[in-house]
Design a protein around this motif. Structure first.
Motif, PDB file in Angstrom:
ATOM      1  N   MET B 152       0.842  -1.203   0.000  1.00 15.77           N
ATOM      2  CA  MET B 152       0.000   0.000   0.000  1.00 15.77           C
ATOM      3  C   MET B 152       0.874   1.248   0.000  1.00 15.77           C
ATOM      4  O   MET B 152       0.663   2.177  -0.776  1.00 15.77           O
ATOM      5  CB  MET B 152      -0.938   0.004   1.208  1.00 15.77           C
ATOM      6  N   GLU B 153       1.858   1.219   0.873  1.00 16.22           N
ATOM      7  CA  GLU B 153       2.777   2.347   0.956  1.00 16.22           C
ATOM      8  C   GLU B 153       3.459   2.575  -0.397  1.00 16.22           C
ATOM      9  O   GLU B 153       3.542   3.691  -0.896  1.00 16.22           O
ATOM     10  CB  GLU B 153       3.851   2.035   2.002  1.00 16.22           C
ATOM     11  N   ARG B 154       3.899   1.471  -0.990  1.00 16.82           N
ATOM     12  CA  ARG B 154       4.657   1.563  -2.235  1.00 16.82           C
ATOM     13  C   ARG B 154       3.849   2.194  -3.375  1.00 16.82           C
ATOM     14  O   ARG B 154       4.386   2.924  -4.196  1.00 16.82           O
ATOM     15  CB  ARG B 154       5.157   0.163  -2.643  1.00 16.82           C
ATOM     16  N   VAL B 155       2.559   1.900  -3.425  1.00 15.87           N
ATOM     17  CA  VAL B 155       1.759   2.439  -4.527  1.00 15.87           C
ATOM     18  C   VAL B 155       1.099   3.769  -4.156  1.00 15.87           C
ATOM     19  O   VAL B 155       0.295   4.302  -4.904  1.00 15.87           O
ATOM     20  CB  VAL B 155       0.668   1.448  -5.014  1.00 15.87           C
ATOM     21  N   GLY B 156       1.457   4.292  -2.975  1.00 20.28           N
ATOM     22  CA  GLY B 156       0.965   5.617  -2.610  1.00 20.28           C
ATOM     23  C   GLY B 156      -0.399   5.626  -1.953  1.00 20.28           C
ATOM     24  O   GLY B 156      -1.162   6.569  -2.106  1.00 20.28           O
ATOM     25  N   LEU B 157      -0.732   4.536  -1.221  1.00 19.05           N
ATOM     26  CA  LEU B 157      -1.985   4.523  -0.457  1.00 19.05           C
ATOM     27  C   LEU B 157      -1.620   4.548   1.020  1.00 19.05           C
ATOM     28  O   LEU B 157      -0.672   3.887   1.442  1.00 19.05           O
ATOM     29  CB  LEU B 157      -2.778   3.245  -0.752  1.00 19.05           C
ATOM     30  N   ILE B 179      -3.028  -2.168  -8.679  1.00 13.00           N
ATOM     31  CA  ILE B 179      -1.591  -2.340  -8.923  1.00 13.00           C
ATOM     32  C   ILE B 179      -0.944  -3.059  -7.741  1.00 13.00           C
ATOM     33  O   ILE B 179      -0.154  -3.990  -7.919  1.00 13.00           O
ATOM     34  CB  ILE B 179      -0.920  -0.975  -9.188  1.00 13.00           C
ATOM     35  N   ALA B 180      -1.320  -2.672  -6.509  1.00 11.29           N
ATOM     36  CA  ALA B 180      -0.757  -3.323  -5.319  1.00 11.29           C
ATOM     37  C   ALA B 180      -1.069  -4.816  -5.336  1.00 11.29           C
ATOM     38  O   ALA B 180      -0.222  -5.662  -5.050  1.00 11.29           O
ATOM     39  CB  ALA B 180      -1.315  -2.676  -4.049  1.00 11.29           C
ATOM     40  N   ARG B 181      -2.299  -5.139  -5.712  1.00  7.48           N
ATOM     41  CA  ARG B 181      -2.705  -6.538  -5.767  1.00  7.48           C
ATOM     42  C   ARG B 181      -1.881  -7.306  -6.815  1.00  7.48           C
ATOM     43  O   ARG B 181      -1.428  -8.416  -6.587  1.00  7.48           O
ATOM     44  CB  ARG B 181      -4.198  -6.598  -6.108  1.00  7.48           C
ATOM     45  N   ALA B 182      -1.668  -6.656  -7.958  1.00  8.22           N
ATOM     46  CA  ALA B 182      -0.898  -7.312  -9.018  1.00  8.22           C
ATOM     47  C   ALA B 182       0.549  -7.549  -8.587  1.00  8.22           C
ATOM     48  O   ALA B 182       1.196  -8.483  -9.036  1.00  8.22           O
ATOM     49  CB  ALA B 182      -0.936  -6.473 -10.291  1.00  8.22           C
ATOM     50  N   LEU B 183       1.057  -6.702  -7.688  1.00  4.01           N
ATOM     51  CA  LEU B 183       2.443  -6.841  -7.253  1.00  4.01           C
ATOM     52  C   LEU B 183       2.613  -7.861  -6.135  1.00  4.01           C
ATOM     53  O   LEU B 183       3.735  -8.271  -5.825  1.00  4.01           O
ATOM     54  CB  LEU B 183       2.966  -5.487  -6.745  1.00  4.01           C
ATOM     55  N   LEU B 208       0.877   6.624 -14.526  1.00  3.94           N
ATOM     56  CA  LEU B 208       1.953   6.295 -15.467  1.00  3.94           C
ATOM     57  C   LEU B 208       3.313   6.427 -14.783  1.00  3.94           C
ATOM     58  O   LEU B 208       4.189   5.576 -14.946  1.00  3.94           O
ATOM     59  CB  LEU B 208       1.894   7.208 -16.697  1.00  3.94           C
ATOM     60  N   ASN B 209       3.480   7.484 -13.994  1.00  3.03           N
ATOM     61  CA  ASN B 209       4.743   7.651 -13.277  1.00  3.03           C
ATOM     62  C   ASN B 209       4.975   6.538 -12.265  1.00  3.03           C
ATOM     63  O   ASN B 209       6.093   6.046 -12.120  1.00  3.03           O
ATOM     64  CB  ASN B 209       4.778   9.007 -12.561  1.00  3.03           C
ATOM     65  N   LEU B 210       3.902   6.129 -11.579  1.00  2.85           N
ATOM     66  CA  LEU B 210       4.032   5.042 -10.608  1.00  2.85           C
ATOM     67  C   LEU B 210       4.492   3.758 -11.302  1.00  2.85           C
ATOM     68  O   LEU B 210       5.423   3.087 -10.854  1.00  2.85           O
ATOM     69  CB  LEU B 210       2.689   4.819  -9.891  1.00  2.85           C
ATOM     70  N   LEU B 211       3.855   3.435 -12.429  1.00  4.39           N
ATOM     71  CA  LEU B 211       4.222   2.206 -13.149  1.00  4.39           C
ATOM     72  C   LEU B 211       5.671   2.280 -13.639  1.00  4.39           C
ATOM     73  O   LEU B 211       6.412   1.302 -13.591  1.00  4.39           O
ATOM     74  CB  LEU B 211       3.264   1.980 -14.330  1.00  4.39           C
ATOM     75  N   HIS B 212       6.066   3.447 -14.074  1.00  5.29           N
ATOM     76  CA  HIS B 212       7.424   3.696 -14.533  1.00  5.29           C
ATOM     77  C   HIS B 212       8.429   3.452 -13.398  1.00  5.29           C
ATOM     78  O   HIS B 212       9.417   2.721 -13.548  1.00  5.29           O
ATOM     79  CB  HIS B 212       7.481   5.152 -15.023  1.00  5.29           C
TER      80      HIS B 212
END
Ligand SMILES: Nc1ncnc2c1ncn2[C@@H]1O[C@H](COP(=O)(O)OP(=O)(O)OP(=O)(O)O)[C@@H](O)[C@H]1O
Ligand SMILES: Nc1ncnc2c1ncn2[C@@H]1O[C@H](COP(=O)(O)OP(=O)(O)OP(=O)(O)O)[C@@H](O)[C@H]1O
Ligand code: SF4
Ligand SMILES: [Mg+2]
Ligand SMILES: [Mg+2]
Lengths: 339, 337
Positions: B152-157, B179-183, B208-212
């Motif tokens: 959660m932290e990593r994806v900005g939640l 995205i967090a779930r996919a990771l 897009l920036n997060l995925l990058h």
């Protein structure tokens, strides 16, 4: 109005003054449109851009007086069309304006076409609602319209049901219907959002061509800054129920004044430019328009925020040549209220 | 991507076909035809790169990634992931490989179970694989809990929102949950099916920036679908342009805009609006006439024939093969033979 540098004299066709449309909900009053003003000139195409929920559709539904009440209500302002305030018209006068003077294309053509009726029936009825002509004449006119919008074998296809048409064809039918009444103003609410780019290009070209031919003024609602760039003479940028910036299209893209407009333009990836690394991005998300305090609604996301922005809505500043912006950065410090 | 690193294909798709039967009859169903959603496509995806897939609605983009993820049994062809042919591998082995292949979807509303908390949604892949006994035994309930918070932290939640439900989040935040779930299972490759198409411009650039960033940090490989060419060009190393279930052109992303070869790619690029009024008003558009034809018929010529402004006699009855123009550029069009 001055003629500018073109030969055509622009006549002011529609003037929206301080329009306010609010919705009563369980959570509180949603100030969907909260004091917006703009002018549409004859033959002009004006774009309204903004994020989801910023009030674009409500603005235009208000112009057509199509706000469902309750929960919605136009609580203030004037909409002047041909020297009359639309907000004060009787239902009969309104019916005359809708379709005859101002027509509208909605985002999803499937919801605005009746799936159980043939295209021919729907077009003929729409035309006969506004024009006193026979069924046969109306059918001939409809077929001409379908031809004009590029439906092949229009004489046969007109007897199809909507589901027998592709999304792009249905949208073309809607445009044909909207333009068949030769209205003075066309309001197009995201007319191409659901379509592919190649079909979008066809449809936009069509709107542009027909508007020019029939001298129709267009209000184009979209969230696509690319579409605005190609189609519009001027642009209103909406944020949280307000117009935060308004300018001629070239001006807006070359010299965006409001930090939101600037951020928005920079956030879009561009095909024609080399890029390295990261995209610009505006942090945070748009505010809830329920019980919004008196402040700049963009301040929590703004990288130039000042103390005054948190406590007062900025006045609108005229930067010249029709370029207006609502942001404290453009107000002389001496005129700032004490925070 | 630095090009001194040796590129090795993580994923190879070879002559993949995915046809869906069209059935008729009330009691005795019989097949009267097929939707040729994906009709013979071949490409590789190298480790650490992003392969973009672009094309109009219905051209088979989603079906392609769904077939790769083995959500459908392909009609023909093979999907080789990390050396293993997923189509023909034994089920257990396929499932184990599938851990490394995760998906992100377009509609964050539809793809998240509304009755599950964010915590449960993100942890679900871990829980499933743990129950099957397919995770390392060191993974415990507590370590899953920590993992969820880290993700959660990593994806900005904010991790404090762990026990909230999807409807309490905005569209962009919901996409972060997806995205967090996919990771969660630490995959090697992520198949992203229009992850930013439903988002507003300002939120789109955040995602897009997060995925990058995630790609840089975790060395992820992406297959990324979008219909927005500018988005595809921005995020991709290479781009595949699809039309009616076929790949028309495959090119390094930076070449595509400067030097499109296929008439369809040219039309697509010329139709994509550019947010600059000065450029936009001077542009020459190639306006394609007509709509995308039905994918329900077998074709013996170029799939783009009906709408191609440059079509020739040969195109009508001969399918153009994929031709390699240079190291980074392939095109399927008779103009280049
Ligand atoms: N019938 C309604 N009841 C309550 N709130 C409403 C109603 N219609 C609109 N709103 C609210 O008014 C605000 C503006 O909505 P509007 O539809 O104008 O947005 P928009 O800019 O057109 O967005 P989009 O790009 O998503 O179409 C939103 O917050 C919306 O939730
Ligand atoms: N499960 C299915 N059964 C039958 N036909 C299907 C199925 N899934 C997809 N199709 C058809 O296959 C074709 C390709 O669909 P697909 O969803 O892969 O397109 P897409 O490129 O992802 O389009 P979009 O941009 O609209 O998402 C379409 O004609 C679609 O109707
Ligand atoms: S008023 Fe203040 S917060 Fe609002 S956009 Fe201008 S500088 Fe930013
Ligand atoms: Mg709207
Ligand atoms: Mg799809």
């Amino acid at each position: 109005m001055s003629n500018g540098n073109s030969l055509k004299t622009y006549k002011n066709l529609l003037e929206v003054r301080d329009l306010r449309t609010h919705f009563k909900t369980d959570a509180g009053i949603v100030k969907a449109v909260d004091g917006i003003s703009f002018t549409l000139n004859e033959g002009e195409t004006i774009g309204i851009v903004g994020e989801s929920g910023s009030g674009k559709s409500v603005t235009n539904l208000s112009i057509m007086r199509l706000i469902q009440s309750p929960p919605g209500k136009i609580v203030g302002g004037e909409i002047i069309f041909e020297n009359k305030d639309i907000l004060k018209l009787s239902q009969r006068e309104l019916r005359h304006i809708r379709g005859n003077e101002i027509s509208m294309i909605f985002q999803d053509p499937m919801t605005s076409l009746n799936p159980f009726l043939k295209i021919s029936t729907q077009m003929v009825e729409t035309i006969r609602l506004h024009q006193n002509i026979s069924r046969k004449e109306a059918l001939a006119k409809s077929i001409d319209m379908l031809k004009l919008v590029g439906i092949p074998a229009a004489e046969e296809r007109i007897h199809n049901y909507p589901h027998q048409f592709s999304g792009g064809m249905r949208q073309r039918v809607m445009i044909g219907m909207a333009l068949s009444c030769e209205a003075k103003i066309l309001i197009a609410d995201e007319p191409t959002t659901a379509l592919d780019v190649t079909i979008q290009a066809q449809i936009l070209e069509l709107i542009q061509e027909l508007a020019k031919k029939l001298n129709t003024a267009v209000i184009l609602i979209t969230h696509d800054l690319g579409v605005v760039a190609g189609m519009c003479d001027s642009v209103c940028v909406m944020y949280a129920g307000k117009i935060v910036e308004k300018a001629k299209t070239e001006k807006l893209y070359a010299h965006p004044a409001h930090p939101y407009t600037d951020g928005l333009i920079q956030s879009v990836p561009r095909l024609d430019k080399a890029h390295d690394g990261k995209l610009f991005s505006i942090k945070g998300q748009p505010p809830n328009v329920i019980d919004l305090p008196d402040c700049c609604p963009f301040h929590p996301r703004c990288h130039k925020v000042m103390e005054v922005c948190r406590h007062h809505y900025p006045p609108t500043k005229d930067l010249g040549d029709g370029h207006e912006v609502s942001c404290w950065l453009y107000i002389d410090k001496k005129e700032h209220p004490d925070a | 991507m630095p090009n001194n690193k040796e590129k090795k294909p993580l994923l190879e798709v070879v002559d993949l076909k995915q046809h869906f039967p069209i059935e008729a009859g009330f009691i005795f169903k019989r097949q009267i035809g097929a939707v040729r959603a994906v009709d013979g496509i071949t490409f590789t995806v190298n480790e650490g790169e992003t392969l973009g897939i672009v094309g109009e609605s219905g051209c088979g983009k989603s079906t392609t990634v769904r077939s790769i993820a083995q959500l459908y049994k392909p009609t023909a062809g093979s999907v080789i992931f990390d050396g293993l042919d997923l189509v023909n591998a034994p089920h257990e082995q396929m499932l184990d490989a599938r851990k490394n292949i995760q998906m992100i979807f377009q509609d964050p509303y539809a793809s998240l179970n509304p009755r599950m908390t964010v915590r449960t949604i993100i942890a679900e892949p871990l829980d499933i694989y743990r129950r099957r006994g397919m995770l390392d035994p060191s993974v415990t309930k507590e370590s899953i809990e920590n993992r969820v918070e880290d993700l959660m932290e990593r994806v900005g939640l904010n991790r404090a929102f762990k026990n909230r439900y999807p409807h309490e989040f905005s569209g962009g935040q919901r996409q972060r949950i997806g995205i967090a779930r996919a990771l969660a299972l630490n995959p090697k490759i992520i198949l992203a099916d229009e992850p930013v198409s439903a988002l507003d411009v300002s939120i789109q650039s955040q995602i897009l920036n997060l995925l990058h960033d995630l790609q840089d940090e975790l060395g992820l490989t992406y297959v990324f679908i979008a219909h927005d060419l500018a988005v595809i060009e921005y995020i991709s190393t290479r781009v595949a342009v699809m039309y009616l279930g076929k790949i028309m052109e495959l090119s390094r992303s930076s070449n595509l805009y400067k030097n499109p070869l296929h008439p369809y790619t040219k039309a697509l690029l010329s139709a994509a609006p550019i947010p600059d009024p000065v450029i936009e008003r001077k542009r020459q558009r190639i306006i394609l006439t007509g709509d995308v034809p039905s994918p329900n018929v077998e074709r013996f010529g170029c799939y783009f024939y009906d709408r191609c402004p440059y079509r020739m006699e040969i195109c009508k009855n001969n399918i153009p093969p994929m031709k390699r123009m240079n190291e980074h550029h392939e095109v399927a069009c008779w103009l280049y033979e």
